[in-house]
Design a protein around this motif. Structure first.
Motif, PDB file in Angstrom:
ATOM      1  N   HIS A  19      52.634  90.416  29.486  1.00 28.39           N
ATOM      2  CA  HIS A  19      53.661  89.623  28.796  1.00 28.39           C
ATOM      3  C   HIS A  19      54.234  90.488  27.685  1.00 28.39           C
ATOM      4  N   PHE A  20      55.512  90.842  27.801  1.00 31.30           N
ATOM      5  CA  PHE A  20      56.209  91.655  26.807  1.00 31.30           C
ATOM      6  C   PHE A  20      57.275  90.772  26.166  1.00 31.30           C
ATOM      7  N   ARG A  21      56.926  90.144  25.094  1.00 29.06           N
ATOM      8  CA  ARG A  21      57.760  89.090  24.514  1.00 29.06           C
ATOM      9  C   ARG A  21      59.125  89.610  24.069  1.00 29.06           C
ATOM     10  N   LYS A  22      60.158  88.860  24.447  1.00 29.68           N
ATOM     11  CA  LYS A  22      61.502  89.183  23.993  1.00 29.68           C
ATOM     12  C   LYS A  22      61.638  88.811  22.523  1.00 29.68           C
ATOM     13  N   TYR A  23      62.190  89.733  21.754  1.00 27.84           N
ATOM     14  CA  TYR A  23      62.199  89.578  20.300  1.00 27.84           C
ATOM     15  C   TYR A  23      63.032  88.384  19.834  1.00 27.84           C
ATOM     16  N   TYR A  24      63.981  87.927  20.649  1.00 27.27           N
ATOM     17  CA  TYR A  24      64.883  86.859  20.217  1.00 27.27           C
ATOM     18  C   TYR A  24      64.430  85.480  20.684  1.00 27.27           C
ATOM     19  N   THR A  25      63.278  85.356  21.344  1.00 24.86           N
ATOM     20  CA  THR A  25      62.827  84.041  21.804  1.00 24.86           C
ATOM     21  C   THR A  25      62.291  83.224  20.649  1.00 24.86           C
ATOM     22  N   ASN A  26      62.355  81.910  20.805  1.00 21.09           N
ATOM     23  CA  ASN A  26      61.939  81.008  19.728  1.00 21.09           C
ATOM     24  C   ASN A  26      60.900  80.019  20.246  1.00 21.09           C
ATOM     25  N   THR A  27      61.338  78.894  20.793  1.00 21.78           N
ATOM     26  CA  THR A  27      60.388  77.870  21.222  1.00 21.78           C
ATOM     27  C   THR A  27      59.649  78.254  22.504  1.00 21.78           C
ATOM     28  N   SER A  28      60.252  79.088  23.338  1.00 25.09           N
ATOM     29  CA  SER A  28      59.596  79.562  24.555  1.00 25.09           C
ATOM     30  C   SER A  28      59.423  81.069  24.467  1.00 25.09           C
ATOM     31  N   ALA A  29      58.285  81.555  24.973  1.00 24.49           N
ATOM     32  CA  ALA A  29      58.005  82.982  24.930  1.00 24.49           C
ATOM     33  C   ALA A  29      58.457  83.630  26.233  1.00 24.49           C
ATOM     34  N   LEU A  30      59.669  84.167  26.230  1.00 21.04           N
ATOM     35  CA  LEU A  30      60.194  84.864  27.399  1.00 21.04           C
ATOM     36  C   LEU A  30      59.682  86.295  27.412  1.00 21.04           C
ATOM     37  N   SER A  31      59.644  86.902  28.602  1.00 18.79           N
ATOM     38  CA  SER A  31      59.082  88.242  28.734  1.00 18.79           C
ATOM     39  C   SER A  31      60.069  89.195  29.379  1.00 18.79           C
ATOM     40  N   TYR A  32      60.079  90.441  28.896  1.00 21.15           N
ATOM     41  CA  TYR A  32      60.764  91.514  29.601  1.00 21.15           C
ATOM     42  C   TYR A  32      59.988  91.838  30.873  1.00 21.15           C
ATOM     43  N   ILE A  33      60.673  92.409  31.859  1.00 20.28           N
ATOM     44  CA  ILE A  33      60.012  92.814  33.098  1.00 20.28           C
ATOM     45  C   ILE A  33      59.262  94.129  32.901  1.00 20.28           C
ATOM     46  N   ILE A  34      59.807  95.000  32.066  1.00 24.60           N
ATOM     47  CA  ILE A  34      59.160  96.283  31.789  1.00 24.60           C
ATOM     48  C   ILE A  34      58.759  96.339  30.326  1.00 24.60           C
ATOM     49  N   PRO A  35      57.775  97.154  29.977  1.00 25.74           N
ATOM     50  CA  PRO A  35      57.389  97.265  28.570  1.00 25.74           C
ATOM     51  C   PRO A  35      58.468  97.957  27.746  1.00 25.74           C
ATOM     52  N   PRO A  36      58.896  97.370  26.636  1.00 29.59           N
ATOM     53  CA  PRO A  36      59.865  98.036  25.756  1.00 29.59           C
ATOM     54  C   PRO A  36      59.254  99.283  25.120  1.00 29.59           C
ATOM     55  N   LYS A  37      60.101 100.072  24.515  1.00 24.08           N
ATOM     56  CA  LYS A  37      59.635 101.288  23.849  1.00 24.08           C
ATOM     57  C   LYS A  37      58.588 100.970  22.789  1.00 24.08           C
ATOM     58  N   THR A  38      58.774  99.874  22.053  1.00 24.36           N
ATOM     59  CA  THR A  38      57.827  99.543  20.987  1.00 24.36           C
ATOM     60  C   THR A  38      56.426  99.275  21.535  1.00 24.36           C
ATOM     61  N   VAL A  39      56.334  98.664  22.723  1.00 23.11           N
ATOM     62  CA  VAL A  39      55.026  98.429  23.345  1.00 23.11           C
ATOM     63  C   VAL A  39      54.392  99.750  23.758  1.00 23.11           C
ATOM     64  N   LEU A  40      55.178 100.646  24.356  1.00 27.42           N
ATOM     65  CA  LEU A  40      54.658 101.940  24.785  1.00 27.42           C
ATOM     66  C   LEU A  40      54.241 102.788  23.586  1.00 27.42           C
ATOM     67  N   MET A  41      54.991 102.706  22.489  1.00 30.15           N
ATOM     68  CA  MET A  41      54.585 103.381  21.259  1.00 30.15           C
ATOM     69  C   MET A  41      53.215 102.885  20.810  1.00 30.15           C
ATOM     70  N   GLY A  42      53.034 101.566  20.864  1.00 36.44           N
ATOM     71  CA  GLY A  42      51.764 100.982  20.441  1.00 36.44           C
ATOM     72  C   GLY A  42      50.610 101.405  21.333  1.00 36.44           C
ATOM     73  N   ILE A  43      50.845 101.488  22.653  1.00 34.57           N
ATOM     74  CA  ILE A  43      49.784 101.889  23.580  1.00 34.57           C
ATOM     75  C   ILE A  43      49.351 103.326  23.316  1.00 34.57           C
ATOM     76  N   ILE A  44      50.319 104.228  23.176  1.00 37.59           N
ATOM     77  CA  ILE A  44      49.982 105.638  22.923  1.00 37.59           C
ATOM     78  C   ILE A  44      49.270 105.783  21.587  1.00 37.59           C
ATOM     79  N   SER A  45      49.746 105.085  20.566  1.00 37.00           N
ATOM     80  CA  SER A  45      49.122 105.171  19.240  1.00 37.00           C
ATOM     81  C   SER A  45      47.734 104.544  19.236  1.00 37.00           C
ATOM     82  N   SER A  46      47.533 103.499  20.050  1.00 31.14           N
ATOM     83  CA  SER A  46      46.214 102.890  20.161  1.00 31.14           C
ATOM     84  C   SER A  46      45.217 103.874  20.774  1.00 31.14           C
TER      85      SER A  46
END
Length: 267
Positions: A19-46
């Motif tokens: 689940h890669f949450r779209k930054y503009y969602t509010n009451t529902s948590a929508l997901s991108y199909i692919i991981p955004p750059k910010t998620v990949l940055m977090g994985i590499i840094s982790s």
């Protein structure tokens, strides 16, 4: 313009759910199909065990030792979305266990999009990492991936969705060619590098998403606490099944291995 990239590596990122949450969602948590750059940055840094809010500069183009990232859906992997109602626990959830307060005050039900693969096989992405020969962070990353030491762990958007990394490939400099203009594209592409696409080919399924691309850090006056704010999001294009697409694309890297070519555009 050519970036300071003379080395590229790739690896397969996979997992049962994501689940890669779209930054503009509010009451529902929508997901991108692919991981955004910010998620990949977090994985590499982790994996590198770099603390939160301390790794953003490592992925900015202004940094001489910048790490560039790209991604595509592994060819043949069909990612689908299903919607579930999830109860997100609040900070006082432990009071529910102790029966101190009513349960309705400790959680909030939220409609959430969960990613799975067709036939419930693993979701698979190919991640590309571009870097210069002087970048010592990537040397450490390669060593950890070879030893399967994932540092703080690999998660596909949320901590309950555990990910896995395998199939590490390191491309030699003589197998990398920078293309100011490319006829083909394998990965995501930002709007400024996406000139046109051959939409007459009905096999293509091009998706456009507006995604976050990074953060910058700052401190409030009189405070030493490091805070972050996002850079403006960008429009990102990619092929939904990871297929090679034809068109006109700028600032790509052609990489070759075992008689197979990939055309990589970085975030």
């Amino acid at each position: 313009m050519k970036e300071n990239i003379d080395h590229i590596l790739s690896f397969e990122l996979s997992g049962k759910f994501a689940h890669f949450r779209k930054y503009y969602t509010n009451t529902s948590a929508l997901s991108y199909i692919i991981p955004p750059k910010t998620v990949l940055m977090g994985i590499i840094s982790s994996i590198l065990k770099i603390p939160r809010n301390e790794y953003y500069e490592l992925f900015t183009s202004e940094n001489e030792n910048c790490i560039s990232i790209s991604v595509k859906i592994s060819e043949g992997c069909e990612v689908k979305k299903t919607t579930h109602s999830m109860n997100n626990l609040k900070l006082e959830y432990w009071k529910l266990v102790n029966f101190d307060i009513k349960g309705k005050t400790t959680h909030s039900p939220t409609k959430t999009e969960i990613l799975t693969a067709k036939n419930y096989s693993n979701i698979r992405y190919i991640v590309f990492v571009g870097y210069g020969s002087s970048n010592k962070f990537v040397d450490d990353l390669i060593a950890k991936l070879r030893e399967r030491d994932f540092g703080f762990g690999v998660y596909l958007g949320q901590r309950q969705f555990i990910g896995n990394i395998e199939a590490l490939n390191i491309y030699s400099p003589n197998s990398i060619k920078f293309l100011e203009e490319s006829k083909y594209l394998s990965t995501i592409c930002t709007q400024e590098n996406f000139v046109n696409c051959n939409f007459a080919n009905n096999d293509f399924n091009i998706v456009q998403e507006r995604m976050p691309i990074g953060f910058e850090t700052f401190t409030e006056p009189g405070s030493e606490v490091l805070l972050r704010k996002p850079y403006p999001p960008k429009n990102i294009y990619f092929e939904k099944m990871g297929r090679l697409i034809e068109g006109k694309f700028k600032n790509c890297y052609k990489i070759s291995q075992d008689n197979q070519d990939e055309y990589v555009s970085f975030f």
